[in-house]
Motif scaffolding. Structure first.
Motif, mmCIF file in Angstrom:
data_model
loop_
_atom_site.group_PDB
_atom_site.id
_atom_site.type_symbol
_atom_site.label_atom_id
_atom_site.label_comp_id
_atom_site.label_asym_id
_atom_site.label_seq_id
_atom_site.Cartn_x
_atom_site.Cartn_y
_atom_site.Cartn_z
ATOM 1 N N LEU A 206 -7.888 -6.788 -1.695
ATOM 2 C CA LEU A 206 -7.065 -6.824 -0.224
ATOM 3 C C LEU A 206 -7.637 -5.732 0.179
ATOM 4 N N ARG A 207 -7.603 -4.697 0.350
ATOM 5 C CA ARG A 207 -8.363 -3.614 0.918
ATOM 6 C C ARG A 207 -9.683 -3.685 1.412
ATOM 7 N N TYR A 208 -10.492 -4.303 0.841
ATOM 8 C CA TYR A 208 -12.100 -4.226 1.172
ATOM 9 C C TYR A 208 -12.335 -5.254 2.896
ATOM 10 N N GLN A 209 -11.903 -4.522 3.566
ATOM 11 C CA GLN A 209 -12.216 -5.904 4.789
ATOM 12 C C GLN A 209 -13.710 -6.045 5.408
ATOM 13 N N LEU A 210 -13.581 -7.255 4.494
ATOM 14 C CA LEU A 210 -15.368 -7.913 5.454
ATOM 15 C C LEU A 210 -15.434 -9.006 6.656
ATOM 16 N N GLY A 211 -15.698 -9.039 7.855
ATOM 17 C CA GLY A 211 -15.436 -9.441 9.071
ATOM 18 C C GLY A 211 -14.691 -8.715 10.188
ATOM 19 N N ASP A 212 -14.220 -8.642 10.707
ATOM 20 C CA ASP A 212 -13.284 -8.430 11.903
ATOM 21 C C ASP A 212 -11.835 -8.367 10.968
ATOM 22 N N HIS A 213 -10.418 -7.462 12.072
ATOM 23 C CA HIS A 213 -9.621 -7.147 11.628
ATOM 24 C C HIS A 213 -8.783 -8.481 11.477
ATOM 25 N N ASP A 214 -8.707 -9.219 12.735
ATOM 26 C CA ASP A 214 -8.271 -10.323 13.064
ATOM 27 C C ASP A 214 -8.450 -11.674 11.825
ATOM 28 N N GLY A 215 -10.255 -11.189 11.273
ATOM 29 C CA GLY A 215 -10.518 -12.351 10.290
ATOM 30 C C GLY A 215 -9.879 -12.484 9.324
ATOM 31 N N MET A 216 -9.745 -10.323 8.369
ATOM 32 C CA MET A 216 -9.171 -10.050 7.334
ATOM 33 C C MET A 216 -7.545 -10.179 7.402
ATOM 34 N N ALA B 218 -1.554 -8.170 -14.788
ATOM 35 C CA ALA B 218 -1.285 -9.648 -13.058
ATOM 36 C C ALA B 218 -0.048 -9.049 -13.094
ATOM 37 N N VAL B 219 0.603 -9.198 -11.209
ATOM 38 C CA VAL B 219 1.627 -10.065 -10.962
ATOM 39 C C VAL B 219 1.296 -10.702 -9.835
ATOM 40 N N TYR B 220 2.984 -11.768 -10.848
ATOM 41 C CA TYR B 220 2.202 -12.966 -10.167
ATOM 42 C C TYR B 220 3.922 -13.041 -9.097
ATOM 43 N N GLY B 221 3.839 -14.231 -8.098
ATOM 44 C CA GLY B 221 4.960 -14.388 -7.632
ATOM 45 C C GLY B 221 4.800 -13.439 -6.962
ATOM 46 N N ALA B 222 6.309 -13.046 -6.749
ATOM 47 C CA ALA B 222 7.511 -12.035 -5.712
ATOM 48 C C ALA B 222 6.504 -11.123 -5.306
ATOM 49 N N GLU B 223 5.780 -10.338 -6.747
ATOM 50 C CA GLU B 223 5.128 -9.124 -7.195
ATOM 51 C C GLU B 223 3.440 -9.216 -6.068
ATOM 52 N N ALA B 224 3.400 -10.192 -6.757
ATOM 53 C CA ALA B 224 2.156 -9.954 -5.842
ATOM 54 C C ALA B 224 2.288 -10.415 -4.774
ATOM 55 N N ARG B 225 2.849 -11.499 -4.160
ATOM 56 C CA ARG B 225 2.895 -11.698 -2.418
ATOM 57 C C ARG B 225 3.310 -10.475 -2.040
ATOM 58 N N ALA B 226 4.299 -9.048 -2.360
ATOM 59 C CA ALA B 226 4.322 -8.581 -1.986
ATOM 60 C C ALA B 226 3.075 -7.199 -1.972
ATOM 61 N N LEU B 227 2.050 -7.077 -2.882
ATOM 62 C CA LEU B 227 0.629 -6.366 -2.410
ATOM 63 C C LEU B 227 0.038 -7.085 -1.748
ATOM 64 N N VAL B 228 -0.075 -8.366 -1.223
ATOM 65 C CA VAL B 228 -0.548 -9.374 -0.106
ATOM 66 C C VAL B 228 -0.423 -8.748 1.350
ATOM 67 N N VAL B 229 1.271 -9.150 1.190
ATOM 68 C CA VAL B 229 1.885 -8.259 2.664
ATOM 69 C C VAL B 229 1.825 -6.902 2.931
ATOM 70 N N ARG B 230 1.726 -5.580 2.036
ATOM 71 C CA ARG B 230 0.731 -5.292 2.023
ATOM 72 C C ARG B 230 -0.052 -4.916 2.374
ATOM 73 N N ALA B 231 -0.901 -5.098 1.993
ATOM 74 C CA ALA B 231 -2.421 -4.684 2.695
ATOM 75 C C ALA B 231 -2.770 -5.978 4.207
ATOM 76 N N ILE B 232 -1.800 -6.634 4.145
ATOM 77 C CA ILE B 232 -1.350 -6.907 5.838
ATOM 78 C C ILE B 232 -1.095 -6.172 6.415
ATOM 79 N N GLU B 233 0.171 -5.312 6.329
ATOM 80 C CA GLU B 233 0.883 -4.161 6.678
ATOM 81 C C GLU B 233 -0.049 -3.511 7.108
#
Length: 282
Positions: free
Chosen positions: A179-189, A264-279
């Motif tokens: 989730l943190r390895y940025q490939l491409g530009d900021h908007d694309g990630m 692994a974590v799933y559902g709300a916990e997995a989404r929280a990690l993705v949201v944290r990466a977006i932020e």
């Protein structure tokens, strides 16, 4: 777990062992065998130690030197099968990567249950066009093949529509670092991470994220691998795609997948990690 080329290398080693056994049964040294075959002692050693794959002619000469010509045909067949397990990316993509994307369609359509593990990249079936373009463009540069990343990325997204088709189930496991390895530009990630939130909510898709903070991991990060039903595993390396079809080795990958899945974590916990990466991109 075995290495990315384990199945192919194991097959090579079985051929080497058969040839080594023939020489031992004939009671001759490696030097004597080399003299009878008309090559150097070092070549015999490389073949016996599975460092150099023997050609069909090499095998026939070896068997003749050991008074075992009757076994040559079987060993040649086994050797050719071993070598067929290696498929060089550079050869497959020498005219571009678009064709490579399309080559998977038949396999995808015939698979009911997909299991995908990735420690480094968003899995191909979940990639956006922008993210796929960045990945494929980098591959083309490193492999020094024609860069048709735009067309290949569109083809990759097209084949990914299978996650919306009935009759298929998907379990995707990624390490949190993906989730943190940025490939491409900021908007694309950012778009890619947003797509993970959407795709992960599909009824047929289970998206698991293995947190960096997982305490006392029982299994370290593995190579990228895909399991198609329970019949085939493919491992993708920089230079090759290795296909595993041996039931015992498939079982090993399935066991590893389940162990990774349990962390692994799933559902709300997995989404929280993705949201944290977006932020973190802001």
């Amino acid at each position: 777990m075995t290495s990315p080329s384990s199945s192919a290398q194991a097959a090579r080693e079985r051929v080497a062992e058969r040839l080594r056994a023939l020489r031992a049964e004939a009671g001759i040294t490696g030097g004597e065998l080399a003299a009878r075959c008309g090559w150097t002692h070092s070549k015999s050693s490389r073949i016996e130690n599975a460092r150099t794959p023997p050609s069909p002619d090499d095998i026939r000469r070896w068997c003749a030197a050991c008074d075992a010509s009757g076994q040559a045909r079987d060993i040649v067949a086994e050797s050719l099968n071993a070598e067929s397990q290696y498929v060089e990316w550079r050869r497959r993509v020498r005219t571009g990567m678009r064709q490579l994307q399309d080559s998977y369609l038949s396999l995808y359509r015939s698979t009911g249950f997909f299991r995908v593990y990735s420690p480094t990249l968003v899995p191909g079936l979940l990639q956006t066009e922008g993210y796929a373009r960045a990945v494929l463009s980098a591959n083309a540069r490193v492999l020094e093949v024609p860069n048709d990343a735009d067309a290949a990325a569109r083809a990759r997204v097209d084949r990914s529509r299978i996650i919306h088709e009935r009759g298929h189930r998907f379990v995707f496991l990624v390490e949190e670092a993906v989730l943190r390895y940025q490939l491409g530009d900021h908007d694309g990630m950012a778009a890619q991470l947003g797509h993970l939130l959407t795709a992960g909510a599909l009824p047929a898709v289970s998206l698991g994220v293995i947190p960096d903070a997982t305490p006392a991991r029982t299994l370290w990060p593995q190579e990228i691998f895909h399991v198609y039903d329970d019949t085939l595993v493919s491992i993708e390396t920089l230079t090759a795609r290795v296909t595993v079809t041996q039931p015992s080795e498939i079982a090993l990958y399935l066991r590893a997948f389940e162990e990774l899945r349990s962390m692994a974590v799933y559902g709300a916990e997995a989404r929280a990690l993705v949201v944290r990466a977006i932020e973190a991109l802001r």
